[in-house]
Design an enzyme around this catalytic site. Structure first.
Site, PDB file in Angstrom:
ATOM      1  N   ALA A 331       0.832  -1.204   0.000  1.00  0.00           N
ATOM      2  CA  ALA A 331       0.000   0.000   0.000  1.00  0.00           C
ATOM      3  C   ALA A 331       0.871   1.260   0.000  1.00  0.00           C
ATOM      4  O   ALA A 331       1.944   1.276  -0.586  1.00  0.00           O
ATOM      5  CB  ALA A 331      -0.965  -0.038   1.176  1.00  0.00           C
ATOM      6  N   SER A 332       0.424   2.291   0.695  1.00  0.00           N
ATOM      7  CA  SER A 332       1.100   3.592   0.610  1.00  0.00           C
ATOM      8  C   SER A 332       2.419   3.654   1.359  1.00  0.00           C
ATOM      9  O   SER A 332       3.107   4.684   1.295  1.00  0.00           O
ATOM     10  CB  SER A 332       0.161   4.683   1.140  1.00  0.00           C
ATOM     11  OG  SER A 332      -0.998   4.787   0.335  1.00  0.00           O
ATOM     12  N   THR A 333       2.785   2.594   2.064  1.00  0.00           N
ATOM     13  CA  THR A 333       4.055   2.626   2.793  1.00  0.00           C
ATOM     14  C   THR A 333       5.250   2.691   1.860  1.00  0.00           C
ATOM     15  O   THR A 333       6.355   3.041   2.289  1.00  0.00           O
ATOM     16  CB  THR A 333       4.195   1.396   3.711  1.00  0.00           C
ATOM     17  OG1 THR A 333       4.086   0.208   2.918  1.00  0.00           O
ATOM     18  CG2 THR A 333       3.125   1.401   4.789  1.00  0.00           C
TER      19      THR A 333
END
Length: 659
Positions: A331-333
């Site tokens: 995801a956005s990590t």
């Protein structure tokens, strides 16, 4: 008239000559046979004395292997994590028992041994020598030991034997990192023979099966000893002639902090997920916990089929799975790393801005890629893209970079590769590329898939360990230190078998480093790290609530990973979908911002509502709160680090070793 018989005159001379010849032949035969006899006697007694003396001794003297004590395992603060504790078993020598079936039934009633166990024992006796001890019942309780001891006079031939067995004081808290030992099976025996190690395991019953117990099996096992005994023609031991003590295995001191493990377990209570915390200064793993977990002690003595099936049952939520080494959509990590890639490739600059209306469209394509914020973020630059986790910014960046450049740079950060941690169970997860998709599915790569990769979705999966390692590389500005669990080994060396000359040798783990990542402009590291700092410290940023009011200066990044496809125009509502289809919550963090001492990656599966900042962020906060304790001023000198509460560790040391 009948003729008269002729009188035969005996030839005494001829008879004497015949007798002499026979006597000579007989005497010569005796001499020859005697020479043969004495020649053989000479050969046996003189010429081949050593040979037959050795064979005689081998029939009379036997070497019995003696198993070494397995090395102990400690955490970084000296708390015992893997111990060797005495286990009592009931054994019997069949030849010393009259009516073995009756006596076995009586002792079984006394100690509550099942009929199934009795039948198996009677069957086993048929294939074993009657004068050798056979184990009837293992892991006797103190009450059973006491009960049998009082009644032992009634059961001649039965006795209690004690052995050291592996024991994990913290049970499921350390299982996925330590692993466990279990009985040596046929496959293990074959592997030992192929490696030329079978002789050293002649008296060993258990071997490391998973985790560190398996990875450092040779170090933990030690060297076999021998007992020289004299036996009779039936193989019974008469006396002990000599004893060579075994060399115990080395003790391991780990980088793990059991206190942080406890906090990790508490923070993940009731959730499925994983936490990995690393010291970026040397790659030492501070915490590594997967929830749910299981008790490794179950496997030490042989787990029953009933208990094993329970661990495999769907309602148990797969406790055997080590989620710290399992792939999740990042995801956005991974947006900070994509930002680094864009800056290094010259696709974006610190001044680059885009307009986010709440969606993104490829040229000539009607399909709209939504931002998590319906109305969009307006004008977005690099720092804001991280603070607000703007999807549109990274859709556009991924489109401009292309999957090849993304994949090549992400592999440098360790995605799709083994980190090199000292665990055999590590997964490489998936870093997709054009070549990967062609090899896996025999299909071409599509531009839309590149956009999904830009926000950490599509085929891309990372392990929490890889994620924490990538963050460690980021805060170290390109330096790559291989993550590891071993901190040091300890062994006691005795010279000339004199205990007074014993020396304790401590060997520190040598930190392994890989080729660093060199950017065209090293200032790019600072730009991205500043964005992560703002994500946690700036009011209104996605990670602000999780670390609001912390006494240390933290930085981080949130992430929410979809586990199911959402059709165009549909809205995601966690309450309306199955739990297995709900989003995963992700969070990465490090602190202090200057001279980081700890990096953390958190993954929580199928959260009910909210994203990474709401669910995984507070988990990372609990770990860091414990790590930094009451420190309000973060020292820039790593050596001035008053780590944790001594009182807490002393309490653990006083209680952890009690089974």
């Amino acid at each position: 008239m009948a003729p008269k018989k002729r009188v035969v005159i005996r030839n005494h001379s001829a008879e004497a000559n015949l007798f002499a010849r026979r006597t000579f032949i007989t005497f010569a035969a005796i001499i020859i046979l005697s020479l043969v006899l004495f020649s053989n006697i000479y050969n046996l007694q003189v010429s081949s004395y050593e040979k037959y003396q050795t064979r005689s001794n081998s029939n009379r003297i036997k070497l019995l292997p003696v198993a070494p004590n397995r090395g102990l395992i400690y955490d970084r603060n000296g708390v015992l994590l893997a111990d060797n504790t005495p286990v009592y078993s009931l054994e019997v020598i069949p030849e010393q028992v009259n009516d073995i079936k009756k006596r076995l039934s009586e002792v079984s009633q006394l100690l509550d041994i099942s009929q199934e166990k009795q039948d198996k024992l009677l069957q086993a006796m048929k294939s074993k020598r009657r004068f050798k001890p056979i184990e009837l019942y293992s892991r006797l309780s103190e009450q059973q030991v006491a009960l049998f001891s009082v009644n032992q006079h009634k059961f001649p031939g039965f006795f209690i034997d004690a052995r050291l067995k592996r024991y994990y004081p913290f049970a499921e808290l350390t299982t996925h990192s330590l692993g466990y030992v279990a009985r040596i099976n046929g496959r293990d025996s074959l592997a030992l023979e192929q490696q030329g190690l079978a002789e050293n395991y002649a008296a060993t019953r258990n071997i490391g099966k998973r985790g560190l117990e398996r990875y450092y099996q040779d170090i933990l096992h030690g060297t076999i000893g021998h007992q020289e005994v004299e036996i009779n023609n039936q193989g019974r031991i008469i006396r002990t002639l000599d004893f060579t003590p075994p060399i115990p295995g080395k003790d391991l001191t780990l980088t793990l902090d059991i206190e942080l493990q406890m906090i990790a377990k508490r923070a993940l209570s009731g959730k499925r997920g994983a936490i990995v915390a690393i010291d970026p200064r040397d790659g030492g793993v501070l915490a590594m916990y997967s929830n749910p977990s299981f008790d490794g002690n179950l496997f030490v003595h042989g787990i029953s089929s009933k208990k094993y099936k329970k661990l495999l049952a769907p309602q148990s939520n797969k406790p055997l799975l080590n989620r710290t080494l399992q792939g999740y959509p990042p995801a956005s990590t991974i947006k900070p790393l994509l930002a680094i890639t864009g800056l290094d490739a010259g696709v974006i600059t610190p001044e680059t801005e885009i307009y986010d209306p709440g969606f993104y469209q490829l040229p000539g394509i009607e399909t709209k890629r939504r931002d998590w914020k319906k109305w969009g973020h307006g004008k977005v630059g690099l720092s804001k893209s991280l603070e607000q986790s703007c999807n549109v910014y990274y859709y556009d960046l991924a489109y401009k970079l292309g999957i090849t450049r993304i994949s090549q740079m992400m592999r440098k950060f360790g995605f799709g590769e083994y980190t090199g941690i000292d665990l055999h169970e590590e997964s490489r997860a998936i870093m997709p590329s054009i070549e990967w998709k062609r090899a896996r599915y025999n299909k071409p790569w599509y531009t839309g898939e590149t956009l999904s990769v830009g926000i950490g979705q599509s085929y891309w999966s990372v392990t929490p360990l890889q994620l924490s390692q990538a963050l460690s590389i980021l805060v170290n500005k390109g330096e790559i230190k291989v993550p590891h669990l071993l901190k040091a080994t300890t062994e006691v060396v005795v010279n000339d078998q004199d205990a007074s000359t014993a020396q304790t040798i401590v060997t520190e783990y040598v930190v392994d480093e890989k080729q660093p990542i060199i950017l065209k402009n090293q200032h790019s590291w600072d730009l991205v790290l500043d964005g992560l700092h703002n994500t946690v410290q700036k009011f209104g940023a996605t990670g602000y609530a999780a670390f609001k009011g912390s006494k240390y200066d933290a930085a981080g990044k949130t992430g929410s990973a979809q586990t199911a496809n959402i059709e165009q125009g549909e809205e995601y509502d966690a309450s309306q979908v199955k739990e297995s289809k709900r989003d995963n919550a992700m969070f990465i963090a490090f602190a202090p911002y200057e001279n980081p001492e700890i990096v953390i990656a958190v993954a929580i599966e199928n959260v009910a509502e909210g994203g990474g900042g709401t669910n995984a962020g507070p988990v990372a906060r609990q770990i860091m709160d414990q790590y930094f304790g009451d420190r309000e001023i973060i020292s820039k000198d790593p050596r001035k680090h008053p780590h944790h509460s001594n009182d807490f560790h002393q309490k653990i040391k006083n209680t952890a070793g009690n089974p």
